[in-house]
Design a protein around this motif. Structure first.
Motif, PDB file in Angstrom:
ATOM      1  N   VAL A 105     -26.421 -72.254 -24.941  1.00 31.28           N
ATOM      2  CA  VAL A 105     -27.243 -72.526 -26.127  1.00 31.28           C
ATOM      3  C   VAL A 105     -27.909 -73.884 -25.978  1.00 31.28           C
ATOM      4  O   VAL A 105     -29.132 -74.021 -26.159  1.00 31.28           O
ATOM      5  N   TYR A 106     -27.103 -74.884 -25.643  1.00 39.43           N
ATOM      6  CA  TYR A 106     -27.653 -76.226 -25.434  1.00 39.43           C
ATOM      7  C   TYR A 106     -28.638 -76.226 -24.275  1.00 39.43           C
ATOM      8  O   TYR A 106     -29.706 -76.841 -24.345  1.00 39.43           O
TER       9      TYR A 106
ATOM     10  N   ALA B 196     -36.224 -75.123 -23.238  1.00 37.59           N
ATOM     11  CA  ALA B 196     -37.385 -74.832 -24.079  1.00 37.59           C
ATOM     12  C   ALA B 196     -38.152 -76.106 -24.417  1.00 37.59           C
ATOM     13  O   ALA B 196     -39.385 -76.129 -24.421  1.00 37.59           O
ATOM     14  N   LEU B 197     -37.420 -77.194 -24.691  1.00 38.31           N
ATOM     15  CA  LEU B 197     -38.042 -78.457 -25.070  1.00 38.31           C
ATOM     16  C   LEU B 197     -38.741 -79.142 -23.899  1.00 38.31           C
ATOM     17  O   LEU B 197     -39.849 -79.663 -24.043  1.00 38.31           O
TER      18      LEU B 197
ATOM     19  N   ILE C  89     -39.287 -70.279 -22.803  1.00 39.94           N
ATOM     20  CA  ILE C  89     -38.847 -69.571 -24.004  1.00 39.94           C
ATOM     21  C   ILE C  89     -38.235 -68.237 -23.575  1.00 39.94           C
ATOM     22  O   ILE C  89     -38.922 -67.409 -22.959  1.00 39.94           O
TER      23      ILE C  89
ATOM     24  N   ILE D 124     -31.977 -74.565 -25.188  1.00 37.78           N
ATOM     25  CA  ILE D 124     -32.752 -75.449 -26.070  1.00 37.78           C
ATOM     26  C   ILE D 124     -33.398 -76.578 -25.259  1.00 37.78           C
ATOM     27  O   ILE D 124     -34.579 -76.894 -25.435  1.00 37.78           O
ATOM     28  N   ILE D 125     -32.618 -77.170 -24.348  1.00 38.73           N
ATOM     29  CA  ILE D 125     -33.149 -78.236 -23.486  1.00 38.73           C
ATOM     30  C   ILE D 125     -34.275 -77.694 -22.617  1.00 38.73           C
ATOM     31  O   ILE D 125     -35.320 -78.337 -22.443  1.00 38.73           O
TER      32      ILE D 125
END
Length: 286
Positions: free
Chosen positions: A246-247, A253-254, A259, A250-251
């Protein structure tokens, strides 16, 4: 007791946040995988060795423990190398989620190798994880790089599960930073010859990402992760650590604009739902 349990859960989540940086950093580094892992291991060894000296940790190892520490270091190297190949052949989401078959593998190996009680619930959680894995790659096509990546990820998971089980009893005896110092030294020595396959300038040009991998992911993240072995059994730790993707996603994607697809998200939800279940079940650490 309840506050301690919450604290231990927060500790493992913080550890996973640091370890999760491996996904984006692994995709970002532009070096052959053995070179990237060898450089990462050697830099992490230097950081950990200096930290141990500064803190005054004893680096002596009993002779009877040397084979286990050596084998665990080799397994750690196998885990890192195959995991990075999984990242190179796919993306952060697929690469990170595929190695999280290791809770399933751990659930079956721990009772056999550590003589602990086998729990039926771990079988059910294992099935949940495998169902999630199906949604990551619903078509088994070995000409598809994603399928090959998942294969590397599962093999990486097997090596990781074995390594964690081997070190379970050693964490109570040795400091986590000290164990990671030896782990990184072993990986660095084994992969050192590969560093000569590229020019020194090429490696130096990647110094920022290599230092980040060495310090954030390895020295801090993996050391903190080892320390959590004291509070839970290895199967519980492996399931709780499934929050890492999950982390990582997110990293990714950022910082990489990766995505994940809808099927990847569904698979991830199934895999990571096991974290919530095991978090509740593990309130009484063994």
């Amino acid at each position: 007791m309840k506050s301690n349990h919450v604290q231990h859960l927060l500790e493992i989540n913080l550890a996973m946040l640091f370890v999760a940086t491996s996904g984006a950093l692994g995709r970002y580094v532009q070096l052959p995988v053995p070179v990237a892992i060898g450089s990462r291991a050697l830099l992490a060894f230097v950081a950990l060795f200096l930290y141990c000296k500064w803190k005054g940790f004893n680096l002596k190892v009993d002779k009877k423990d040397i084979p286990v520490i050596l084998l665990s270091g080799i397994l750690m190297g196998v885990h890192w190398v195959t995991y990075f190949y999984a990242l190179k052949l796919s993306n952060v989401a697929i690469g990170m989620l595929s190695i999280f078959t290791y809770p399933v593998i751990t659930a079956f190996l721990e009772p056999i190798l550590l003589k602990t009680k086998f729990e039926l619930m771990h079988l059910l959680l294992a099935f949940l994880v495998l169902t999630g894995m199906y949604f990551l790659s619903p078509t088994l096509d070995f000409e598809n790089s994603y399928t090959i990546a998942i294969g590397f990820g599962v093999f990486s998971a097997f090596a990781y599960a074995l390594r964690n089980i081997l070190l379970k009893k050693k964490v109570a005896k040795y400091n986590g930073s000290m164990l990671m110092t030896y782990q990184t030294a072993i990986v660095g020595v084994i992969l050192f010859p590969f560093l000569f396959s590229v020019s020194a300038d090429t490696i130096i040009s990647q110094w920022e990402v290599l230092v980040a991998l060495a310090v954030l992911t390895t020295a801090i993240g993996h050391t903190m992760f080892l320390m959590t072995f004291k509070h839970f059994n290895i199967t519980t730790v492996s399931i709780l650590s499934s929050v890492q993707p999950v982390y990582g996603i997110i990293i990714g994607a950022l910082f990489l604009s990766e995505i994940p697809k809808g099927t990847t998200i569904l698979g991830g939800i199934l895999i990571l739902s096991s974290v919530v279940i095991e978090s509740i079940r593990s309130k009484k650490p063994t």
